[in-house]
Design a protein around this motif. Structure first.
Motif, PDB file in Angstrom:
ATOM      1  N   GLU A  86       0.855  -1.211   0.000  1.00 27.76           N
ATOM      2  CA  GLU A  86       0.000   0.000   0.000  1.00 27.76           C
ATOM      3  C   GLU A  86       0.879   1.244   0.000  1.00 27.76           C
ATOM      4  O   GLU A  86       0.648   2.184  -0.768  1.00 27.76           O
ATOM      5  N   ARG A  87       1.974   1.156   0.808  1.00 28.06           N
ATOM      6  CA  ARG A  87       2.861   2.343   0.861  1.00 28.06           C
ATOM      7  C   ARG A  87       3.453   2.580  -0.517  1.00 28.06           C
ATOM      8  O   ARG A  87       3.433   3.684  -1.061  1.00 28.06           O
ATOM      9  N   ALA A  88       3.903   1.526  -1.144  1.00 27.94           N
ATOM     10  CA  ALA A  88       4.620   1.731  -2.411  1.00 27.94           C
ATOM     11  C   ALA A  88       3.629   2.050  -3.508  1.00 27.94           C
ATOM     12  O   ALA A  88       3.821   2.973  -4.302  1.00 27.94           O
ATOM     13  N   LEU A  89       2.512   1.269  -3.576  1.00 28.93           N
ATOM     14  CA  LEU A  89       1.571   1.492  -4.698  1.00 28.93           C
ATOM     15  C   LEU A  89       0.194   1.746  -4.078  1.00 28.93           C
ATOM     16  O   LEU A  89      -0.548   0.804  -3.810  1.00 28.93           O
ATOM     17  N   PRO A  90      -0.093   3.004  -3.779  1.00 27.38           N
ATOM     18  CA  PRO A  90      -1.407   3.245  -3.134  1.00 27.38           C
ATOM     19  C   PRO A  90      -2.549   2.707  -3.997  1.00 27.38           C
ATOM     20  O   PRO A  90      -2.479   2.711  -5.225  1.00 27.38           O
ATOM     21  N   GLY A  91      -3.529   2.143  -3.326  1.00 26.59           N
ATOM     22  CA  GLY A  91      -4.715   1.680  -4.042  1.00 26.59           C
ATOM     23  C   GLY A  91      -4.552   0.290  -4.629  1.00 26.59           C
ATOM     24  O   GLY A  91      -5.444  -0.233  -5.287  1.00 26.59           O
ATOM     25  N   ALA A  92      -3.373  -0.359  -4.404  1.00 30.75           N
ATOM     26  CA  ALA A  92      -3.189  -1.676  -5.049  1.00 30.75           C
ATOM     27  C   ALA A  92      -3.886  -2.763  -4.232  1.00 30.75           C
ATOM     28  O   ALA A  92      -4.471  -3.684  -4.777  1.00 30.75           O
ATOM     29  N   VAL A  93      -3.854  -2.598  -2.907  1.00 35.03           N
ATOM     30  CA  VAL A  93      -4.404  -3.693  -2.086  1.00 35.03           C
ATOM     31  C   VAL A  93      -5.896  -3.448  -1.899  1.00 35.03           C
ATOM     32  O   VAL A  93      -6.309  -2.425  -1.369  1.00 35.03           O
ATOM     33  N   VAL A  94      -6.723  -4.350  -2.382  1.00 37.87           N
ATOM     34  CA  VAL A  94      -8.188  -4.185  -2.290  1.00 37.87           C
ATOM     35  C   VAL A  94      -8.639  -4.561  -0.888  1.00 37.87           C
ATOM     36  O   VAL A  94      -9.386  -3.863  -0.237  1.00 37.87           O
ATOM     37  N   GLN A  95      -8.125  -5.677  -0.402  1.00 38.16           N
ATOM     38  CA  GLN A  95      -8.627  -6.151   0.908  1.00 38.16           C
ATOM     39  C   GLN A  95      -7.495  -6.923   1.560  1.00 38.16           C
ATOM     40  O   GLN A  95      -6.790  -7.666   0.864  1.00 38.16           O
ATOM     41  N   SER A  96      -7.293  -6.739   2.842  1.00 35.97           N
ATOM     42  CA  SER A  96      -6.243  -7.554   3.475  1.00 35.97           C
ATOM     43  C   SER A  96      -6.687  -7.899   4.885  1.00 35.97           C
ATOM     44  O   SER A  96      -7.195  -7.050   5.610  1.00 35.97           O
ATOM     45  N   SER A  97      -6.530  -9.122   5.244  1.00 40.00           N
ATOM     46  CA  SER A  97      -6.937  -9.548   6.606  1.00 40.00           C
ATOM     47  C   SER A  97      -5.803 -10.403   7.156  1.00 40.00           C
ATOM     48  O   SER A  97      -4.708 -10.424   6.602  1.00 40.00           O
ATOM     49  N   ALA A  98      -6.053 -11.169   8.169  1.00 41.89           N
ATOM     50  CA  ALA A  98      -4.993 -11.920   8.842  1.00 41.89           C
ATOM     51  C   ALA A  98      -4.344 -12.901   7.862  1.00 41.89           C
ATOM     52  O   ALA A  98      -3.146 -13.147   7.900  1.00 41.89           O
ATOM     53  N   ASN A  99      -5.181 -13.487   6.951  1.00 37.56           N
ATOM     54  CA  ASN A  99      -4.508 -14.465   6.072  1.00 37.56           C
ATOM     55  C   ASN A  99      -4.826 -14.214   4.608  1.00 37.56           C
ATOM     56  O   ASN A  99      -4.979 -15.126   3.831  1.00 37.56           O
ATOM     57  N   LEU A 100      -4.986 -12.912   4.251  1.00 40.30           N
ATOM     58  CA  LEU A 100      -5.339 -12.651   2.837  1.00 40.30           C
ATOM     59  C   LEU A 100      -4.729 -11.337   2.419  1.00 40.30           C
ATOM     60  O   LEU A 100      -4.784 -10.360   3.150  1.00 40.30           O
ATOM     61  N   VAL A 101      -4.061 -11.315   1.279  1.00 36.31           N
ATOM     62  CA  VAL A 101      -3.635 -10.040   0.666  1.00 36.31           C
ATOM     63  C   VAL A 101      -4.246 -10.039  -0.726  1.00 36.31           C
ATOM     64  O   VAL A 101      -3.798 -10.779  -1.614  1.00 36.31           O
ATOM     65  N   LEU A 102      -5.312  -9.275  -0.886  1.00 37.12           N
ATOM     66  CA  LEU A 102      -6.007  -9.267  -2.179  1.00 37.12           C
ATOM     67  C   LEU A 102      -5.559  -8.041  -2.961  1.00 37.12           C
ATOM     68  O   LEU A 102      -5.658  -6.914  -2.487  1.00 37.12           O
ATOM     69  N   VAL A 103      -5.015  -8.288  -4.136  1.00 36.89           N
ATOM     70  CA  VAL A 103      -4.451  -7.183  -4.933  1.00 36.89           C
ATOM     71  C   VAL A 103      -5.407  -6.931  -6.082  1.00 36.89           C
ATOM     72  O   VAL A 103      -6.012  -7.851  -6.637  1.00 36.89           O
ATOM     73  N   ASP A 104      -5.535  -5.637  -6.412  1.00 38.06           N
ATOM     74  CA  ASP A 104      -6.378  -5.285  -7.554  1.00 38.06           C
ATOM     75  C   ASP A 104      -5.774  -5.890  -8.823  1.00 38.06           C
ATOM     76  O   ASP A 104      -4.557  -5.830  -9.047  1.00 38.06           O
ATOM     77  N   SER A 105      -6.620  -6.530  -9.658  1.00 35.79           N
ATOM     78  CA  SER A 105      -6.046  -7.392 -10.710  1.00 35.79           C
ATOM     79  C   SER A 105      -5.246  -6.559 -11.704  1.00 35.79           C
ATOM     80  O   SER A 105      -4.173  -6.957 -12.118  1.00 35.79           O
ATOM     81  N   ASP A 106      -5.680  -5.340 -12.098  1.00 41.40           N
ATOM     82  CA  ASP A 106      -4.893  -4.701 -13.151  1.00 41.40           C
ATOM     83  C   ASP A 106      -3.621  -4.041 -12.580  1.00 41.40           C
ATOM     84  O   ASP A 106      -2.796  -3.572 -13.333  1.00 41.40           O
ATOM     85  N   LYS A 107      -3.439  -4.042 -11.255  1.00 35.80           N
ATOM     86  CA  LYS A 107      -2.157  -3.500 -10.731  1.00 35.80           C
ATOM     87  C   LYS A 107      -1.204  -4.657 -10.402  1.00 35.80           C
ATOM     88  O   LYS A 107      -0.128  -4.448  -9.851  1.00 35.80           O
ATOM     89  N   MET A 108      -1.605  -5.864 -10.776  1.00 36.39           N
ATOM     90  CA  MET A 108      -0.826  -7.043 -10.355  1.00 36.39           C
ATOM     91  C   MET A 108       0.599  -6.984 -10.903  1.00 36.39           C
ATOM     92  O   MET A 108       1.564  -7.275 -10.209  1.00 36.39           O
ATOM     93  N   ALA A 109       0.746  -6.543 -12.164  1.00 35.67           N
ATOM     94  CA  ALA A 109       2.104  -6.541 -12.751  1.00 35.67           C
ATOM     95  C   ALA A 109       3.009  -5.634 -11.922  1.00 35.67           C
ATOM     96  O   ALA A 109       4.129  -6.016 -11.547  1.00 35.67           O
ATOM     97  N   ALA A 110       2.498  -4.451 -11.560  1.00 32.10           N
ATOM     98  CA  ALA A 110       3.326  -3.504 -10.782  1.00 32.10           C
ATOM     99  C   ALA A 110       3.639  -4.111  -9.417  1.00 32.10           C
ATOM    100  O   ALA A 110       4.781  -4.089  -8.943  1.00 32.10           O
ATOM    101  N   VAL A 111       2.631  -4.723  -8.789  1.00 33.36           N
ATOM    102  CA  VAL A 111       2.862  -5.318  -7.454  1.00 33.36           C
ATOM    103  C   VAL A 111       3.926  -6.404  -7.567  1.00 33.36           C
ATOM    104  O   VAL A 111       4.847  -6.501  -6.746  1.00 33.36           O
ATOM    105  N   ALA A 112       3.831  -7.195  -8.629  1.00 27.96           N
ATOM    106  CA  ALA A 112       4.799  -8.305  -8.788  1.00 27.96           C
ATOM    107  C   ALA A 112       6.209  -7.745  -8.873  1.00 27.96           C
ATOM    108  O   ALA A 112       7.123  -8.196  -8.168  1.00 27.96           O
TER     109      ALA A 112
END
Lengths: 165, 151, 415, 367
Positions: free
Chosen positions: B15-41
């Protein structure tokens, strides 16, 4: 140096040329199967079987066909007697999950492996064949059979209560 | 022991590096917005704290109303692992950006997911069926794929 | 044409010198009829015997190979057909005859059917020249060695014809490799025999065997022997040079499209060639049929058996060389080695001529051995046999196409 | 006028003596040099992952046997470890020791076939292959003694193993462990300094550590390129953290190193087995779990260092008796991504040898 490695290799193979071969000539000398061998013939004790068909449900391939009829006095469970008990060993993979599932230890794997047939139908084991086949159960999932399993002869047949869990 | 990097701080870092990339995150889930996946990778691969240089596996799961693509990542250098998930919502054209440029190992795995599950990886150099023959219609691993079992 | 002794008993007459004796018997039979008739009959009978020799002994050769190779691999080998599996060769032949004989329709029919014959006939032509016993040689040519080398190079054409005509990519690979390898191994084959010819003075095989009266040629010609055996194992496509029928790469190379007796003839030719070359090695380097006590051809059989076992032993142990390594090995290592061997032998023969000794002196043997070891050590140091580093393709082929470019090209082609 | 030559496309496989199963490579050749290579899969695709969705957790064990059918115990182990991770249970001590012994026996058996066929591809006509198969037969007999089957064992169960070891197993295992080191010395003497082997494999298809990691290779192929990554050391499962053994690492990452790494791993596995036999505890070998286990909703990824590489199972459970989704991370399938990069520019003979050195099992590639 060039060639020494090759000569070392040759020295290994020459030594085997004079040793007794380790291969077994099959029809003349047969390998003894282990007591827990999951063999080809199924061993079935009718008087222990109550027709609950948990072996049929548990089999991953669904190749056991059981048809029962109400016969109160027939066996321990006192409810069902079997009309049809077919195991299609043509499609069976001998995983012995049915042996594990049977709550009354009525079904066992066999011990030997020489059973072939020219037709697919010939591979289906029917109920009468199971009834009067010689009982040589394998010790798989039946630890108490460990000691007898090794001593089967052609005519020996294990009576039911010895075979139980 | 491979340390499972805490999902919360992985999500925070992304989130710090790419604001808006993480859609939802909980104790055992990091959900990334699909079209920002390449940048996150790319971020996960190069960022100093992360360095996930080994992509263990790419899997896809069909949850009927969306496809979830799961990336198991691993950093051989500091022996840490994490799991990143993205979702593709449309049923007939589920698209997720491909990560082949970041990890070459994803090449065959993404082709297999496209072949069996039908998720299209945009930017994949050679996206065609890998397991089944070209003429095969439909994607067998989908939940709504009717399997006609011989009687 | 005097047989061995003044009054030969029946054993010496019929067993030791069977060819000249048959000629004389024929003459008496015909009552001093015309010479040419006796000569023709004799040629027919001699030819019949010498052609049937490989035809009958090759199945035995195949049996020896399969049994010894099995023993090397710690297993039993064929033992079902006949006693100890002896009839295995015959059983294979019968099976091959009953098998269907396919000809691929896209194959070049004429060349396809001709290839097995071209492969088999030259091999059978080698046998009449080899001396089996004291005077038992069907045709004792005074150019025996040259005849053998030239005849056996016909098989290369046959192998290429087989590979090319069966219109199969693997056979094509086998054919290309055949031409390259077999020709480049003819040179060391011929050169290594120069030493033997120089010492013996002639190419006549029976005389060569005669000069080895005191000492087998292998002691005088160690390098010649090593180079000859390597070249022979390349000619026979045996490990480590069996590139032509590399099972793991080319699925048996040039004779992949052949089936039935056509394939059988190839096998027969291959093992008959092995039999011929073993006979040749025995006569040239291990003083042929000479040996105490036992009659000539029994000694020859024993020597051939041991040579053949060494070939099988090598086949059971070594992996295979790659095409370019095989070529480099021949041109960069065997040819210079055999040239130096010719030089050394020429110097020695010169010394022998100056000193006027009648026979090649025996103390040359240790010297030759030392020279051989020194030469091989220097040559192998010189010729580094390292793995081949990554070979970037010549620019004509362009650099290695990265994945993305290949995909675009495929995509553009698909549109 | 230079002769115009055009590259030809040759199909190596699916029916070819050295493709280790049903595998096809469409290779573009210029003479003997390889220009482009495209692997084609799917000839042994049985839809294991789809089948797994309609089977109970116990029945899937029979499916996992058929993945890497040369070492099916380690497939069982990988599946069982991931289901136990999903359930959050741990097998009893004795069961874990038995599992490790069986997994290491499978590693030896799988490497023996891997090395044997690698040398067959090199042309050593079946002699080393026969010697290695003789040792593998002994291992199969040991497995038959334990679970009654020789290839498809289905011996392990979620929460332990199906049966305890028979009494005569320890004696036979000790006899195997005493005799096997001499056999490995024999292989080393036969093959290690063999000049032809060295000249065919040294410096051929060099795989740098960077490309190996980037192509997510795993197992002996990765370790031969100098990457020190072995799940038994870095993420120890079962009881590997109590055992001491070294992980052989290659220097240059060429075909010769892959051969040496596998040869060395035989010794290390033997060392592990000896330790396990020495301090094998007594106790029961199977947890009391219901016949039809219902793991809680959620997902889990368990992995194991199988002989070919990291074999992982990603299981998504929806609380019913069958998994909602079962994804198999097959090491052989992913190890093939680097095949094109390793072989382009080499000759046909090298292609067969390099493919043999990756040691792929088609049951695992096509699933």
């Amino acid at each position: 140096m060039y060639g020494l490695g090759l000569l070392k290799g040759l020295s290994v193979t020459i030594r085997y040329a004079f040793k007794k071969p380790f291969t077994v000539q099959y029809p003349e000398t047969k390998l003894k199967t282990q007591p827990r061998y999951r063999g080809y013939e199924f061993v079935w004790y009718e008087d222990r079987c109550t027709g609950c068909a948990s072996c049929a449900k548990y089999c991953p391939l669904g190749i056991i066909k059981i048809v029962t009829k109400r016969a109160p006095e027939a066996n321990i469970g006192g409810k069902y007697a079997l009309d049809i008990f077919d195991i299609d060993t043509g499609r069976c993979m001998f995983c012995a999950l049915c042996v594990e599932a049977c709550p009354y230890d009525a079904l066992f794997m066999g011990v030997n492996y020489e059973r072939a047939s020219y037709t697919r139908g010939g591979l289906v084991v029917h109920i009468d064949e199971l009834r009067n086949a010689k009982k040589m159960p394998s010790a798989f999932l039946r630890p108490n059979l460990e000691v007898q399993a090794g001593k089967y002869t052609e005519e020996s047949s294990l009576n039911p209560n010895e075979a139980g869990r | 022991m491979t340390r499972e990097l805490g999902f919360q701080d992985v999500a925070a870092a992304i989130e710090r590096a790419l604001p808006g990339a993480v859609v939802q995150s909980s104790a055992n889930l990091v959900l990334v917005d699909s079209d920002k996946m390449a940048a996150v990778a790319k971020f996960l691969r190069e960022a100093p704290g992360m360095e996930f240089d080994f992509l263990t596996s790419v899997s896809a799961v069909d949850y009927l109303d969306y496809f979830e693509v799961v990336y198991h990542l691993l950093s051989i250098k500091n022996n840490e692992s994490t799991v990143i998930k993205t979702r593709a919502y449309s049923r007939d054209y589920p698209a997720v950006p491909s990560v082949v440029n970041v990890w070459q190992g994803a090449d065959f795995q993404e082709r297999e997911i496209f072949d069996l599950m039908g998720v299209i990886f945009t930017g994949h150099p050679n996206l065609k069926r890998i397991m089944l023959w070209e003429g095969f219609e439909g994607h067998p691993l989908r939940k709504d794929y009717i399997v006609v079992t011989p009687s | 044409m005097s047989p061995t002794g003044p009054n030969p008993n029946w054993f010496e007459r019929w067993v030791l010198d069977f060819i000249p004796s048959t000629a004389n018997a024929l003459k008496d039979l015909l009552g001093h009829g015309p010479d040419w008739l006796a000569y023709i009959l004799f040629a027919l009978i001699g030819g019949f015997i010498v052609v049937n020799l490989p035809a009958l002994l090759t199945p035995l050769f195949i049996w020896i190979e399969r049994k010894v190779l099995a023993r090397v691999q710690h297993r039993v080998g064929p033992n079902r057909v006949g006693p100890f599996g002896l009839l295995q060769g015959v059983a294979d032949a019968v099976k091959l005859m009953t098998k269907e004989d396919l000809v691929p329709d896209s194959a070049d029919k004429l060349v396809f059917n001709l290839a097995p014959l071209m492969a088999a006939i030259p091999v059978f032509l080698v046998f009449p020249v080899i001396p089996y016993s004291a005077r038992a040689t069907l045709a004792d040519l005074n150019l025996g060695l040259l005849y053998i080398i030239s005849i056996t190079s016909v098989t290369e054409v046959a192998i290429f014809a087989a590979g090319w005509s069966s219109n199969n990519k693997y056979a094509l690979f086998g054919a290309m490799r055949a031409v390259a390898m077999l020709i480049s191994y003819e040179i060391p084959l011929a050169l290594s025999l120069m030493g033997v010819v120089l010492i013996a003075g002639t190419m006549q095989l029976s005389v060569i065997v005669d000069t080895q009266r005191y000492m087998p040629m292998i002691l005088l010609q160690p390098i010649g022997f090593i180079v000859f055996v390597t070249a022979v194992s390349a000619e026979l496509n045996r490990t480590p040079f069996d590139l032509l029928e590399a099972e793991s790469e080319l699925t048996t190379g040039y004779h992949v499209e052949y089936s039935g007796m056509k394939w059988g003839v190839f096998m027969l030719a291959e093992y008959a060639a092995a039999f011929a070359y073993s006979l040749l090695i025995a006569t040239l380097f291990f003083s042929g049929w000479k040996g105490p006590l036992l009659p000539g051809f029994v000694w020859l059989a024993i020597k051939v058996f041991f040579i053949w076992c060494v070939f099988i032993w090598i086949r059971g142990t070594f992996p295979r060389l790659r095409v370019d390594q095989v070529m480099a090995f021949s041109w960069k290592f065997l040819v210079p080695l055999s040239l130096m061997n010719v030089l050394v032998t020429a110097v020695e023969v010169n010394i022998q001529a100056n000193q006027g000794w009648e026979f090649f002196p025996m103390w040359f043997a240790p010297i030759n051995l030392v020279i051989a070891v020194v030469l091989i050590v220097i040559m192998s140091k010189l010729f580094k046999f390292e793995g081949q580093t990554r070979q970037v393709l010549p620019s004509r082929m362009g650099t290695i196409i990265p994945v993305t470019q290949a995909a675009e090209r495929a995509a553009s082609k698909a549109k | 006028m230079p002769i115009k030559t055009s590259p030809i496309i040759v199909n190596i496989g699916p029916h070819h003596p050295s493709t280790h199963g049903v595998f096809r490579m469409r290779v573009m050749f210029d003479g003997e040099n390889i220009i482009d290579l495209e692997p084609v899969f799917g000839y042994l695709h049985r839809g294991t992952e789809k089948l797994a969705e309609e089977r109970t957790y116990a029945q899937i064990i029979t499916l996992t046997d058929r993945l890497d059918y040369l070492a099916s115990m380690s497939n069982n182990l990988a599946y069982v470890v991931s289901v136990e991770k999903l359930l959050g249970v741990k097998a009893p001590e004795r069961a874990m020791y038995i599992r490790v012994i069986m997994a290491e026996l499978m590693r030896i058996a799988s490497h023996l076939i891997g090395l044997g066929s690698f040398l067959n591809d090199l042309g050593a006509l079946a002699t080393p292959w026969m010697y290695m198969f003789r040792e593998r037969e002994k291992i199969l007999d040991l497995c038959e003694m334990v679970c009654g089957a020789r290839i498809t064992y289905s011996y392990m169960r979620v929460g332990g193993v199906s049966m305890d070891l028979p009494p005569e197993f320890m004696g036979a295992l000790r006899q195997f462990c005493d005799d096997f080191p001499h056999r490995i010395d024999e292989y080393e003497k036969l093959l290690r300094e063999n000049e032809i082997l060295i000249s065919r494999t040294k410096g051929v298809a060099v795989l740098s550590a960077e490309t190996a990691k980037n192509n997510s290779l795993s197992g002996p192929v990765l370790r031969a390129s100098g990457v020190n990554w072995d799940l038994r050391k870095s993420d120890p499962y079962e009881i590997y953290d109590r055992l001491d053994f070294e992980v052989p690492i290659g220097q240059t990452g060429d075909t010769y190193d892959r051969f040496l790494v596998r040869l060395e791993e035989l010794r290390q596995s033997l060392k592990i087995i000896n330790q396990c036999v020495k301090d094998m505890p007594i106790g029961e070998t199977r947890l009391k779990l219901p016949a039809l286990i219902r793991p809680p909703k959620g997902d889990a990824y368990g992995h194991v260092e199988a002989p070919k590489g990291e074999l992982g199972f990603y299981i998504v459970s929806d609380g019913t008796i069958a998994p909602y989704r079962l994804k198999i991370r097959a090491p052989s399938f992913i190890n093939l991504t680097a095949l094109r990069e390793m072989t382009v520019g080499y000759k046909l003979a090298d292609l067969i040898v390099v493919f043999g050195s990756i040691d792929v099992n088609m049951g695992e590639v096509d699933r």
